[in-house]
Every structure is written in structure tokens, then in C-alpha cells.
Design a protein around this motif. Structure first.
Motif, PDB file in Angstrom:
ATOM      1  N   CYS A  23      36.642  39.537  40.056  1.00 27.93           N
ATOM      2  CA  CYS A  23      36.125  38.400  40.842  1.00 27.93           C
ATOM      3  C   CYS A  23      34.598  38.482  40.938  1.00 27.93           C
ATOM      4  N   GLY A  24      33.949  37.350  40.725  1.00 27.81           N
ATOM      5  CA  GLY A  24      32.489  37.291  40.790  1.00 27.81           C
ATOM      6  C   GLY A  24      31.950  37.641  42.170  1.00 27.81           C
TER       7      GLY A  24
ATOM      8  N   ASP B 144      37.283  30.510  40.873  1.00 30.21           N
ATOM      9  CA  ASP B 144      36.967  30.961  39.505  1.00 30.21           C
ATOM     10  C   ASP B 144      37.691  30.102  38.460  1.00 30.21           C
TER      11      ASP B 144
ATOM     12  N   HIS C 252      42.039  37.869  42.783  1.00 33.42           N
ATOM     13  CA  HIS C 252      42.130  38.233  41.365  1.00 33.42           C
ATOM     14  C   HIS C 252      41.164  39.341  40.980  1.00 33.42           C
TER      15      HIS C 252
ATOM     16  N   GLY D 270      36.383  33.621  46.154  1.00 36.77           N
ATOM     17  CA  GLY D 270      37.216  34.783  46.456  1.00 36.77           C
ATOM     18  C   GLY D 270      38.646  34.436  46.835  1.00 36.77           C
TER      19      GLY D 270
ATOM     20  N   CYS E  35      40.931  31.743  44.496  1.00 37.41           N
ATOM     21  CA  CYS E  35      39.505  31.726  44.171  1.00 37.41           C
ATOM     22  C   CYS E  35      39.166  30.488  43.341  1.00 37.41           C
TER      23      CYS E  35
END
Ligand SMILES: [Zn+2]
Length: 195
Positions: free
Chosen positions: A102-103, A37, A99, A60, A35
Motif C-alpha cells: 500500500c502506498g 489504489d 492490501h 488505505g 483502498c
């Protein structure tokens, strides 16, 4: 003005002790899919050094057609660099890492997803496809997606892992394995798959 100024200062520090890695095979023999992130940077989480492993990142850490294209090209490139001597499963292992927290998990909610689609102009189906609500489930699905792609070299293996934002630990969900059947033209047309 650019907000990069403090980061460029850090880069100057970095360059002072830098020695370039030679063009060659990834030292760890791993390609990471993860991801984007900023709390889950694979270089930091896995202690990767320059020259260790190519890293492909998107929202993602999903195995999209674009990711499959990149892996197919990397397999070709690594095979060329290794002189075409690699045996089955021996070019590199693709480690797919999803993870927790995750947003993209918000995209599993229909109302949120519809709002995001309207606001950004992105297709709702594409947003739904990037959602990671349960990283253990999505990482398994994405390992399967990669293993069944007709574009995946039989000389590549694939594994799945989950990074826990709360503990910093990465655990293996799917052990590494190679595609069972290799390239099968009859398998190339799959519902919902681009090629
Ligand atoms: Zn994420």
C-alpha cells in the motif's frame, strides 16, 4: 481536451449492452471498505456486478469517522428498504480490505510523513492514521474500531481481509462478527475519537 476521451469511448461500449440494476438491497449483502489504489479495485478483484455491493474507498481503506458515518447511513437505508424486518447481524456485512504494497505505507516513516504534511498542509496525525504498513495488523485494528463505534448498527456484522497484490488472492484475517453490546451511550466518549 480531456484525458477522459478514451474512457468515454469505453463507456459507450459499456452502455450498448447495459441494463440498469433496480434500486434495492445490495445483492451480495456486503459493503466493502477498501483502498483507493488502482491496482486493488474491489469490483474487479471480487467480481462485483452492478447492484452487488456498495464500495467505500479512501487512502488505505481505513475506517475513518467519515467511513463510519457512511456505514451508519447505509444501515439506516438498507433497514428502510427491507421494511425494518432485519434481525441482529442481518442487514449486511462490512468487509474491510487492506492490501500489501500500500502506498500509504510510506507514511509510517517519520521523515516522509513530516515532508508530506509540510507539502500538502494535511495534519501529520491524519497522515499517520491512514498508514498501512502491515495490512494484517491495520485491518484488525479497523475492524475493532468499527465494532466499538457507538454509531454502528447491531444489525451489521464486520469482517477483515487482506488483498495480496503479488498473487491476486484475498485472505480473511478477521471472521465476521456483530458488535457485542449494541449501542451504549457510556461508551460514546473515547480518547482520540471524534464523537
Ligand atoms: Zn493502498
Amino acid at each position: 481536451m480531456t484525458r477522459m476521451i478514451p474512457l468515454l469511448e469505453r463507456n459507450e461500449q459499456f452502455a450498448r449492452t447495459y441494463s440498469p440494476a433496480a434500486l434495492g438491497l445490495p445483492a451480495a449483502q456486503v459493503v466493502v471498505v477498501a483502498c483507493l489504489d488502482h491496482r486493488a479495485d474491489p469490483a474487479i478483484v471480487l467480481g462485483l456486478q452492478l447492484g452487488d455491493a456498495p464500495v467505500i474507498r479512501n487512502a488505505g481503506g481505513r475506517v475513518t469517522p467519515a467511513v463510519i458515518d457512511d456505514i451508519a447511513f447505509l444501515a439506516f437505508l438498507v433497514e428502510q428498504l427491507s421494511g425494518g424486518q432485519a434481525a441482529a447481524g442481518r442487514l449486511f456485512e462490512v468487509a474491510v480490505i487492506h492490501h500489501t504494497q500500500c502506498g500509504t505505507g510510506f507514511l509510517a516513516d517519520t521523515a516522509f510523513r513530516q515532508h508530506a504534511a509540510e507539502a500538502t498542509g494535511l495534519p501529520e496525525a491524519a497522515l499517520a492514521a491512514s498508514a498501512v504498513a502491515d495490512p494484517h495488523a491495520t485491518v484488525k485494528a479497523d475492524v475493532e474500531r468499527l465494532l466499538t463505534s457507538p454509531l454502528l448498527s447491531p444489525k451489521v456484522s464486520v469482517s477483515g481481509h487482506v488483498y495480496d497484490i503479488a498473487t491476486g488472492l484475498v485472505t480473511t484475517t478477521v471472521d465476521a462478527r456483530s458488535p457485542s453490546g449494541g449501542h451504549k451511550p457510556d461508551d460514546s466518549i473515547r480518547p482520540g475519537y471524534r464523537r
